[in-house]
Design an enzyme around this catalytic site. Sequence first.
Site, PDB file in Angstrom:
ATOM      1  N   TRP A 104       0.811  -1.218   0.000  1.00 33.24           N
ATOM      2  CA  TRP A 104       0.000   0.000   0.000  1.00 33.24           C
ATOM      3  C   TRP A 104       0.842   1.266   0.000  1.00 33.24           C
ATOM      4  CZ3 TRP A 104      -4.410  -0.300  -1.996  1.00 33.24           C
ATOM      5  CH2 TRP A 104      -5.132  -1.493  -1.927  1.00 33.24           C
ATOM      6  N   ASP A 179      -1.035   6.618   6.861  1.00 34.90           N
ATOM      7  CA  ASP A 179      -2.146   5.717   6.539  1.00 34.90           C
ATOM      8  C   ASP A 179      -2.236   4.707   7.675  1.00 34.90           C
ATOM      9  OD1 ASP A 179      -3.895   3.788   5.639  1.00 34.90           O
ATOM     10  OD2 ASP A 179      -3.013   3.624   3.639  1.00 34.90           O
ATOM     11  N   LYS A 203     -11.647  -1.797   7.904  1.00 28.24           N
ATOM     12  CA  LYS A 203     -10.786  -2.801   8.522  1.00 28.24           C
ATOM     13  C   LYS A 203     -10.986  -2.865  10.032  1.00 28.24           C
ATOM     14  CE  LYS A 203      -7.321  -2.281   4.887  1.00 28.24           C
ATOM     15  NZ  LYS A 203      -7.422  -3.621   4.316  1.00 28.24           N
TER      16      LYS A 203
END
Length: 368
Positions: A104, A179, A203
């Site tokens: 990511w 993030d 999540k």
Amino acid sequence: MRNTPIYNFSAGPATLPESVLRTAQSEMFDYNGTGFSVMTMSHRSDAFMSILYHAEQDLRQLLAIPDNYKVLFLQGGASAQFNMSVMNLANGFKRVDSVVTGQWSRIAHEQMGKLSDVEIHLAAHGGERYQFNNLPPVSSWDISPDSAFVHFVINETVHGLQYREVPKLADNMPPLVCDMSSEILSRRINVSDFGMIYAGAQKNIGPSGATIVIIREDLLERCSDRVPDVWNYKSHVQRQGMYNTPSTYPIYISGLVFRWLQSQGGVAQMETINTLKAKTLYDAIDSSGGFYINNVDPAARSKMNVIFTTGNKELDELFAQESTTRGLQLLRGYKSMGGMRASIYNAMPLQGVEALINFMREFQRRYG
């Protein structure tokens, strides 16, 4: 009626607390006596404005967010923040420092510069250099005091990597933009160490569709009027998150999760539970005599996403198939990784981890 419990190990959208889902079920047709479902409620109604207000206040309490930070519930997922962060926070700067540690952060690095002329400087490459089995220490990051900010991903869901010690930069360094999608609310952090935190809800918070942005107030002055309002943090803050229709139902569920977390003892208690869950699962992998393999350096192992393999693709596939029949769902690893991945976010109970370990031992007895 199924007797075997179902445990959802998906990396996202991920499992939610059963009590949250039951509350949502009971309020599906009539929220708090309004006669409306939240799904059909005006986002400008008093009822939804109360939901939004309390969700923000509960999040502030859970993370001890200082008063000089603004909280937004935006759309577009964490991926939208790759570009929004640069468009808003790099105005007037020539460089953004980017730390790449896995899937990511690599995607973020590739995307951040697409709508800006700012240089996206590779400040650290912990991927191939470490075979995705470790993380570059913060002391090795090549960052400049003149950069707009330093971007990094604190927990890499694909490679099962996590900065166990939360990075912090000196006061003369640029603000950290993090993030935190796959670990937010899983452990205590000092929000003041960051310029901005963002996290997709799907999540560790709620269903997909809402993205949390926590941004230090002074950074909003960087936001240029040339940035369209829908992508402009300052515009969203000035309109109390109501520039456009927010993701009403995901925000509602997120608010229920925040209250559930408070009932569990808050973030400190969740950190204790998450540490126990991760240790229990990693101990089972490490004590398997090499049948199960996790090559990540112990100091960088994620407490949220535990990856492992048997070293045999056919056996891994058999594991994924058989575990599904036992109520252990979505354990296949990321498509480019193979193997298995157990995501053990806040809502995964210790019993789910224990059920997985029991199956792992049985599987090893039969095929080891």
